[in-house]
Design a protein around this motif. Structure first.
Motif, PDB file in Angstrom:
ATOM      1  N   ASP A 170      29.207  28.031  47.211  1.00  0.00           N
ATOM      2  CA  ASP A 170      27.881  27.722  46.684  1.00  0.00           C
ATOM      3  C   ASP A 170      27.794  27.961  45.184  1.00  0.00           C
ATOM      4  O   ASP A 170      26.750  27.681  44.579  1.00  0.00           O
ATOM      5  CB  ASP A 170      26.825  28.570  47.397  1.00  0.00           C
ATOM      6  N   HIS A 171      28.839  28.491  44.564  1.00  0.00           N
ATOM      7  CA  HIS A 171      28.852  28.669  43.121  1.00  0.00           C
ATOM      8  C   HIS A 171      30.235  28.329  42.582  1.00  0.00           C
ATOM      9  O   HIS A 171      31.221  28.360  43.303  1.00  0.00           O
ATOM     10  CB  HIS A 171      28.467  30.105  42.732  1.00  0.00           C
ATOM     11  N   TRP A 172      30.263  28.019  41.299  1.00  0.00           N
ATOM     12  CA  TRP A 172      31.499  27.570  40.648  1.00  0.00           C
ATOM     13  C   TRP A 172      32.364  28.767  40.280  1.00  0.00           C
ATOM     14  O   TRP A 172      31.869  29.844  39.921  1.00  0.00           O
ATOM     15  CB  TRP A 172      31.145  26.777  39.398  1.00  0.00           C
ATOM     16  N   MET A 173      33.677  28.583  40.364  1.00  0.00           N
ATOM     17  CA  MET A 173      34.646  29.590  39.936  1.00  0.00           C
ATOM     18  C   MET A 173      35.722  28.906  39.111  1.00  0.00           C
ATOM     19  O   MET A 173      36.093  27.759  39.402  1.00  0.00           O
ATOM     20  CB  MET A 173      35.277  30.291  41.145  1.00  0.00           C
ATOM     21  N   PRO A 174      36.232  29.567  38.077  1.00  0.00           N
ATOM     22  CA  PRO A 174      37.243  28.902  37.227  1.00  0.00           C
ATOM     23  C   PRO A 174      38.587  28.734  37.907  1.00  0.00           C
ATOM     24  O   PRO A 174      39.339  27.828  37.559  1.00  0.00           O
ATOM     25  CB  PRO A 174      37.350  29.837  36.016  1.00  0.00           C
ATOM     26  N   VAL A 175      38.907  29.589  38.875  1.00  0.00           N
ATOM     27  CA  VAL A 175      40.208  29.572  39.530  1.00  0.00           C
ATOM     28  C   VAL A 175      39.986  29.498  41.039  1.00  0.00           C
ATOM     29  O   VAL A 175      39.082  30.147  41.576  1.00  0.00           O
ATOM     30  CB  VAL A 175      41.031  30.829  39.165  1.00  0.00           C
ATOM     31  N   SER A 176      40.806  28.711  41.714  1.00  0.00           N
ATOM     32  CA  SER A 176      40.718  28.623  43.160  1.00  0.00           C
ATOM     33  C   SER A 176      41.202  29.920  43.801  1.00  0.00           C
ATOM     34  O   SER A 176      42.318  30.372  43.513  1.00  0.00           O
ATOM     35  CB  SER A 176      41.562  27.449  43.674  1.00  0.00           C
ATOM     36  N   PRO A 177      40.403  30.534  44.678  1.00  0.00           N
ATOM     37  CA  PRO A 177      40.877  31.753  45.351  1.00  0.00           C
ATOM     38  C   PRO A 177      41.947  31.481  46.390  1.00  0.00           C
ATOM     39  O   PRO A 177      42.573  32.417  46.886  1.00  0.00           O
ATOM     40  CB  PRO A 177      39.597  32.311  45.999  1.00  0.00           C
ATOM     41  N   ILE A 178      42.182  30.222  46.728  1.00  0.00           N
ATOM     42  CA  ILE A 178      43.193  29.877  47.728  1.00  0.00           C
ATOM     43  C   ILE A 178      44.567  29.751  47.086  1.00  0.00           C
ATOM     44  O   ILE A 178      45.533  30.387  47.513  1.00  0.00           O
ATOM     45  CB  ILE A 178      42.817  28.571  48.452  1.00  0.00           C
ATOM     46  N   THR A 237      45.492  33.544  34.336  1.00  0.00           N
ATOM     47  CA  THR A 237      44.224  33.168  34.970  1.00  0.00           C
ATOM     48  C   THR A 237      43.948  34.004  36.213  1.00  0.00           C
ATOM     49  O   THR A 237      42.802  34.397  36.472  1.00  0.00           O
ATOM     50  CB  THR A 237      44.248  31.684  35.343  1.00  0.00           C
ATOM     51  N   ASN A 238      44.971  34.280  37.011  1.00  0.00           N
ATOM     52  CA  ASN A 238      44.758  35.104  38.200  1.00  0.00           C
ATOM     53  C   ASN A 238      44.391  36.537  37.837  1.00  0.00           C
ATOM     54  O   ASN A 238      43.682  37.214  38.595  1.00  0.00           O
ATOM     55  CB  ASN A 238      46.011  35.098  39.072  1.00  0.00           C
ATOM     56  N   ALA A 239      44.868  37.015  36.684  1.00  0.00           N
ATOM     57  CA  ALA A 239      44.531  38.362  36.245  1.00  0.00           C
ATOM     58  C   ALA A 239      43.197  38.416  35.508  1.00  0.00           C
ATOM     59  O   ALA A 239      42.718  39.509  35.184  1.00  0.00           O
ATOM     60  CB  ALA A 239      45.641  38.914  35.344  1.00  0.00           C
ATOM     61  N   GLY A 240      42.595  37.267  35.237  1.00  0.00           N
ATOM     62  CA  GLY A 240      41.323  37.244  34.521  1.00  0.00           C
ATOM     63  C   GLY A 240      41.457  37.459  33.025  1.00  0.00           C
ATOM     64  O   GLY A 240      40.463  37.756  32.349  1.00  0.00           O
TER      65      GLY A 240
END
Length: 563
Positions: A404-412, A197-200
């Motif tokens: 303000d927009h959805w992301m599949p993975v948390s950047p934190i 998931t982190n690699a997309g």
């Protein structure tokens, strides 16, 4: 009970044999080395049994004598092994308690008594981790790879050490090796899912999710949700390059998780672009029933390009009927009513929502309403000011990050499906605005700021007796700065005591009338307090303000400035 039956059976057989021998008497003669022994059959049988017992006893004694050295050696090894396992046990307790000194001591004992045991290697590695000796810990984990029973444990330790030093490539290699050797390892499957998931790499991530579900390492509902999130991420990424694949992935994601807003909004927009308005409308309505969201509403209102503002208002009314008590329905309907210039409907729609505490979006809609209906710049500024103090609306929140927009993975943290549509935690405790303050502008006749006359006490300045000025008109003297302070008195001023009249200022010889007038004016300024300055309450430019009061009378509202 079984043993008792066995004993009874044995005794019964012995008794039966004794009776059988007694019923059949006979003689036995033994001649050996010139000796002759004559006896009965019963005595002969008893002699054979005793001889066998003596032979067994002699054999046992011989074995005991010859086995003493090995017995002593075995006992010594057993004692050493027992001491080694006791040291391992105490060392594990010391590691759990966070005592590196005791853990190191027990590790040395375990290494001395049981050096080849897997638990000794584990104790050594964990002691090195506790003391911060990473190189020693990695050496211990690498030693575990040489033994089949500890190979997976060594891979787990090397994986943890690689992540600690930031070597993600090595950590991924260790996780891959662990999954290849033991596919049911939960930590290795979770690690591979995080890496994908982190690699997309959404397809590899879906494979990992399906493997976890097949091995029952994850709940079925959780696995369905994760698959839907990965499909939505894949659809968002492939929308411009491969629209057909993106639409198929979005529709499958909506089927797996109808409440997944990004997938539903994307699928609805893509269906509308293809001209399938009916299917897009049904899909977006089903998503709105599950989870009302501004993105779903925007896609639903734009489902048919070129529609009028009234058509958009009708669709907004359809959405509001699906979830009439939801704040999102109120906001969508009010926004569509403003665009259709149905201003009274917009006010009636927003009133219940404002009564419960206006949020930022509600205040912004009220500002838009005032500008569109009246062009009232003052009221627009007032609502914009309220928006800066109002509680925030819901947003996408993950691990303390507001987006303000959805992301599949948390950047934190890199966690999959971490974003949740909710009110940011920092604004959960914000008190709502006062009811009167929020609802003030819903009525056109209500002024923005209203100060009641009885709420302000008018304080009259104390009278001062001043000698009559000379007949000639004095020229204006230069302004003298007077330090002033704002004072609001809540009690009527006490009646001032009469002051003594100041002595007239003598006119010096040779002085002109203007000079005398200036001197007289200076004395008057020192004796007479400055005239109170009234600051009226500011009103909006489009507000007519309070009725004009008769000249000569003090105004009943505002603040007074006293020197």
């Amino acid at each position: 009970m079984v043993r008792v039956l066995v004993y009874l059976a044995v005794f019964a057989c012995l008794a039966f044999g004794a009776v059988w021998l007694a019923d059949r008497p006979g003689e036995i003669s033994v001649i050996w080395q010139g000796y002759r022994i004559d006896t009965s059959v019963a005595i002969g049988a008893i002699g054979v049994v005793l001889l066998a017992f003596l032979v067994l006893l002699a054999w046992a004694i011989i074995r005991f004598v010859f086995g003493l050295p090995s017995a002593f050696s075995l006992s010594s090894r057993a004692r050493r092994r027992a001491r080694g396992f006791e040291a391992v046990s105490r060392g594990m307790v010391a590691i759990g308690a966070g005592d590196p000194v005791a853990a190191g001591r027990y590790t040395g004992e375990a290494r001395r008594f049981v050096p080849n045991e897997p638990l000794t290697l584990l104790l050594e590695a964990q002691t090195a981790q506790l003391t911060g000796n990473r190189a020693h810990a990695e050496a211990a984990f690498k030693a575990m790879l040489d033994r089949s029973e500890t190979r997976v444990l060594g891979l787990r330790g090397l994986f943890v050490e690689a992540k600690r030093r930031g070597d993600m490539a090595a950590a991924r290699a260790f996780a891959d090796d662990a999954v290849r050797r033991s596919p049911s390892l939960a930590w290795a499957n979770d690690a591979l899912l995080d890496f994908h998931t982190n690699a997309g790499d959404w397809q590899a991530a879906r494979t990992a999710v399906e493997r976890r579900a097949a091995l029952r390492l994850a709940d079925k509902a959780e696995a369905r949700r994760q698959r839907a999130v990965l499909l939505a991420a894949e659809a968002l990424e492939a929308r411009d390059k491969e629209p057909e694949r993106a639409l198929a992935a979005a529709l499958e994601a909506v089927k797996l998780a109808p409440a997944l807003t990004p997938a539903a909004a994307l699928a609805g927009r893509m269906l509308a672009e293809r001209g399938d308005v009916r299917k897009a409308s049904k899909l977006l309505e089903a998503a709105w029933r599950e989870a009302p969201h501004p993105d779903v509403a925007a896609a639903y209102l734009d489902v048919r390009l070129g529609d009028s503002a009234l058509d958009r208002l009708n669709r907004a009314m359809t959405l509001s009927k699906l979830r009439p008590a939801d704040p999102e329905s109120v906001l969508v309907l009010a926004g569509a009513a403003i665009q259709a210039r149905e201003f009274q409907k917009a006010r009636d729609t927003l009133k219940p929502l404002l009564a419960g505490g206006a949020s930022v979006r509600a205040c912004l809609l009220m500002a838009e309403l005032e500008e569109a209906e009246h062009g009232a710049a003052g009221r627009v500024r007032e609502w914009l000011g309220r928006a800066t103090r109002a509680p925030h609306d819901a947003a996408w929140v993950a691990d303390g990050l507001v987006s303000d927009h959805w992301m599949p993975v948390s950047p934190i943290t890199g966690r999959l499906d971490a974003f949740v549509w909710t009110v940011p935690p920092a604004t959960l405790g914000s008190p709502p605005q006062a009811l009167d303050d929020v609802l003030a502008d819903l009525d056109d006749s209500t002024k923005l700021i209203e100060v009641k006359p009885e709420s302000v006490t008018v304080v009259e300045p104390a009278a001062v007796v001043v000698s009559a000025p000379p007949k000639e008109e004095p020229k204006p003297a230069p302004a003298v700065p007077v330090e002033a302070k704002v004072e609001i008195k809540s009690e009527p001023a006490a009646k001032p005591e009469p002051e003594a009249q100041p002595a007239p200022v003598p006119k010096p010889a040779g002085a002109t009338n203007s000079t005398a007038s200036a001197a007289h004016g200076a004395v008057a300024r020192e004796a007479v307090p400055p005239k109170p300055v009234i600051f009226p309450v500011p009103h909006a430019p489009d507000d007519p303000g309070p009725d004009e009061e008769p000249p000569g009378e003090p105004k009943k509202s505002g603040f007074r400035l006293f020197g």
